[in-house]
Design a protein around this motif. Sequence first.
Motif, PDB file in Angstrom:
ATOM      1  N   LYS A 207       1.044  -0.666   0.498  1.00 32.48           N
ATOM      2  CA  LYS A 207       1.287  -1.915  -0.241  1.00 32.48           C
ATOM      3  C   LYS A 207       2.748  -2.031  -0.648  1.00 32.48           C
ATOM      4  O   LYS A 207       3.348  -3.109  -0.558  1.00 32.48           O
ATOM      5  CB  LYS A 207       0.393  -1.973  -1.478  1.00 32.48           C
ATOM      6  CG  LYS A 207      -1.073  -2.235  -1.183  1.00 32.48           C
ATOM      7  CD  LYS A 207      -1.861  -2.365  -2.476  1.00 32.48           C
ATOM      8  CE  LYS A 207      -3.321  -2.662  -2.214  1.00 32.48           C
ATOM      9  NZ  LYS A 207      -4.093  -2.792  -3.480  1.00 32.48           N
ATOM     10  N   VAL A 208       3.312  -0.926  -1.101  1.00 37.47           N
ATOM     11  CA  VAL A 208       4.729  -0.932  -1.475  1.00 37.47           C
ATOM     12  C   VAL A 208       5.600  -1.254  -0.265  1.00 37.47           C
ATOM     13  O   VAL A 208       6.541  -2.045  -0.343  1.00 37.47           O
ATOM     14  CB  VAL A 208       5.121   0.424  -2.089  1.00 37.47           C
ATOM     15  CG1 VAL A 208       6.639   0.546  -2.201  1.00 37.47           C
ATOM     16  CG2 VAL A 208       4.486   0.583  -3.455  1.00 37.47           C
ATOM     17  N   ALA A 213       9.053  -4.945   2.511  1.00 43.61           N
ATOM     18  CA  ALA A 213       9.381  -5.643   3.750  1.00 43.61           C
ATOM     19  C   ALA A 213       9.425  -7.153   3.540  1.00 43.61           C
ATOM     20  O   ALA A 213      10.333  -7.845   4.017  1.00 43.61           O
ATOM     21  CB  ALA A 213       8.367  -5.291   4.834  1.00 43.61           C
ATOM     22  N   GLU A 214       8.433  -7.674   2.829  1.00 44.18           N
ATOM     23  CA  GLU A 214       8.398  -9.117   2.582  1.00 44.18           C
ATOM     24  C   GLU A 214       9.546  -9.537   1.673  1.00 44.18           C
ATOM     25  O   GLU A 214      10.152 -10.595   1.860  1.00 44.18           O
ATOM     26  CB  GLU A 214       7.050  -9.489   1.949  1.00 44.18           C
ATOM     27  CG  GLU A 214       6.784 -10.982   1.872  1.00 44.18           C
ATOM     28  CD  GLU A 214       6.580 -11.625   3.227  1.00 44.18           C
ATOM     29  OE1 GLU A 214       6.525 -12.860   3.289  1.00 44.18           O
ATOM     30  OE2 GLU A 214       6.479 -10.895   4.254  1.00 44.18           O
ATOM     31  N   LEU A 215       9.866  -8.714   0.687  1.00 47.66           N
ATOM     32  CA  LEU A 215      10.980  -9.008  -0.212  1.00 47.66           C
ATOM     33  C   LEU A 215      12.292  -9.102   0.549  1.00 47.66           C
ATOM     34  O   LEU A 215      13.058 -10.062   0.383  1.00 47.66           O
ATOM     35  CB  LEU A 215      11.082  -7.914  -1.281  1.00 47.66           C
ATOM     36  CG  LEU A 215      12.273  -8.038  -2.237  1.00 47.66           C
ATOM     37  CD1 LEU A 215      11.986  -9.063  -3.306  1.00 47.66           C
ATOM     38  CD2 LEU A 215      12.606  -6.693  -2.864  1.00 47.66           C
ATOM     39  N   ASP A 226      14.206  -0.409   8.066  1.00 48.08           N
ATOM     40  CA  ASP A 226      13.480   0.359   9.069  1.00 48.08           C
ATOM     41  C   ASP A 226      12.435   1.192   8.343  1.00 48.08           C
ATOM     42  O   ASP A 226      12.715   1.769   7.288  1.00 48.08           O
ATOM     43  CB  ASP A 226      14.424   1.276   9.848  1.00 48.08           C
ATOM     44  CG  ASP A 226      15.366   0.502  10.754  1.00 48.08           C
ATOM     45  OD1 ASP A 226      14.908   0.053  11.822  1.00 48.08           O
ATOM     46  OD2 ASP A 226      16.544   0.342  10.393  1.00 48.08           O
ATOM     47  N   ILE A 227      11.245   1.253   8.912  1.00 44.88           N
ATOM     48  CA  ILE A 227      10.157   2.023   8.308  1.00 44.88           C
ATOM     49  C   ILE A 227       9.763   3.141   9.269  1.00 44.88           C
ATOM     50  O   ILE A 227       9.553   2.902  10.463  1.00 44.88           O
ATOM     51  CB  ILE A 227       8.947   1.129   8.009  1.00 44.88           C
ATOM     52  CG1 ILE A 227       9.361  -0.006   7.058  1.00 44.88           C
ATOM     53  CG2 ILE A 227       7.813   1.943   7.391  1.00 44.88           C
ATOM     54  CD1 ILE A 227       8.294  -1.052   6.861  1.00 44.88           C
ATOM     55  N   LEU A 228       9.727   4.342   8.748  1.00 43.94           N
ATOM     56  CA  LEU A 228       9.278   5.460   9.571  1.00 43.94           C
ATOM     57  C   LEU A 228       8.218   6.236   8.815  1.00 43.94           C
ATOM     58  O   LEU A 228       8.152   6.213   7.581  1.00 43.94           O
ATOM     59  CB  LEU A 228      10.443   6.362   9.981  1.00 43.94           C
ATOM     60  CG  LEU A 228      11.173   7.187   8.920  1.00 43.94           C
ATOM     61  CD1 LEU A 228      10.474   8.526   8.653  1.00 43.94           C
ATOM     62  CD2 LEU A 228      12.605   7.466   9.367  1.00 43.94           C
ATOM     63  N   LYS A 238       6.601  -0.711  13.187  1.00 47.19           N
ATOM     64  CA  LYS A 238       7.028  -2.079  12.917  1.00 47.19           C
ATOM     65  C   LYS A 238       6.354  -2.593  11.648  1.00 47.19           C
ATOM     66  O   LYS A 238       5.298  -2.112  11.254  1.00 47.19           O
ATOM     67  CB  LYS A 238       6.683  -2.981  14.103  1.00 47.19           C
ATOM     68  CG  LYS A 238       7.420  -2.610  15.382  1.00 47.19           C
ATOM     69  CD  LYS A 238       7.035  -3.528  16.528  1.00 47.19           C
ATOM     70  CE  LYS A 238       7.779  -3.152  17.798  1.00 47.19           C
ATOM     71  NZ  LYS A 238       7.401  -4.025  18.947  1.00 47.19           N
ATOM     72  N   ILE A 239       6.988  -3.576  11.036  1.00 45.57           N
ATOM     73  CA  ILE A 239       6.444  -4.145   9.801  1.00 45.57           C
ATOM     74  C   ILE A 239       5.018  -4.646  10.028  1.00 45.57           C
ATOM     75  O   ILE A 239       4.139  -4.454   9.178  1.00 45.57           O
ATOM     76  CB  ILE A 239       7.358  -5.273   9.289  1.00 45.57           C
ATOM     77  CG1 ILE A 239       8.684  -4.689   8.793  1.00 45.57           C
ATOM     78  CG2 ILE A 239       6.687  -6.069   8.177  1.00 45.57           C
ATOM     79  CD1 ILE A 239       9.709  -5.732   8.384  1.00 45.57           C
TER      80      ILE A 239
END
Length: 375
Positions: A207-208, A213-215, A226-228, A238-239
């Motif tokens: 959720k965070v 990502a949306e923010l 980037d998210i890992l 990917k988001i």
Amino acid sequence: MINNNKRKGFIFKTYEEEYQSPFDKLFEIFKELITHTSGDFDEAIDWLRSLDKEYNLTDENYTIDDFVEDLKKKGYIKEEIKGDGTGGTKITPKTERAIRQQALNHIFGKIKRSGSGNHKSKSPGIGDEHTGDFRAYQFGDNLDRVSMTESIRNAQINNGIGDFTLSENDLVVEETMHKSQMSTVLMIDISHSMILYGEDRITPAKKVAMALAELITTRYPKDTLDILVFGNDAWTIKIKDLPYLQVGPYHTNTVAGLQLAMDLLRRKKNTNKQIFMITDGKPSCLRLPDGQYYKNSNGLDTHIVNKCYAMAQQARKLHIPITTFMIAQDPYLMQFVKAFTQANQGKAFYTGLKGLGEMIFEDYETNRKKGLEDN
């Protein structure tokens, strides 16, 4: 005669809940359930039916079956053929976006979005944000920054209207502000401990990540995220894949996550860079040069820990601060995080799951402002 028509005051009345249609009410619950089930539509609907039996969410005028039909009509779900040839139902990108928006509203609901979606630095310079202030033209200034109105006005004052000439000394340019960019890598621990001991830690982490990502994509579109994820190894996601994220039977290879994070940030051209790491476990895994894994879950392994410290120091040399969000309270793990943070000169938060989102947002804003001041 006194006019009482202009009197001011407060009017108190009974609170009336804002109207929600039967679909909207169920959709709010459905978005929570689909996050907990990692995108499994059938499981989410089973949970929704159970909740309906217990709390009477629907009536004869609008049933769960009606809700599912509306999800299809509104484009939130679609039928697909699975690899084994059987049919199934899955959520669509429209639902993925709705889940991210809900996460943002729940975690960062009190934030007022700025109009431009960017932060500005304190000092003027060559940028792309007009300030309304002017200064004398200097060699090297872009000609498109020259204010013709102000420059002609100067020429008239300096040379008169009768013999109008425009010289370099008359030219003025409008000041602009730098628009800073921040590159962030969010690391999420997906080791098995994230669901151990009867506590679901991965769902709040998801959720965070979705809220952040949306923010960033809506409020700071020039920033990068980037998210890992890291278990035995580390890889990017990917988001749009965040709702489907699950833990695995993994150990915790923090070093692999940090290596990948720094590789990603090295490719970014802007100067403001940071790493956020959400974890609940100790580093317990390394990949050796021959490709084999060295694992040790018993306490803090000196070899693995020293590798983590070395990575923290390397990030410090690259001016990449690491903020660790430790969602566990074990004293020996807190000691490790303290030493790790000192090696990087970063920050650490020892937090439960409840305030995780607010803390990450506040630190993101703080780091952006600090980066602006350092420019």
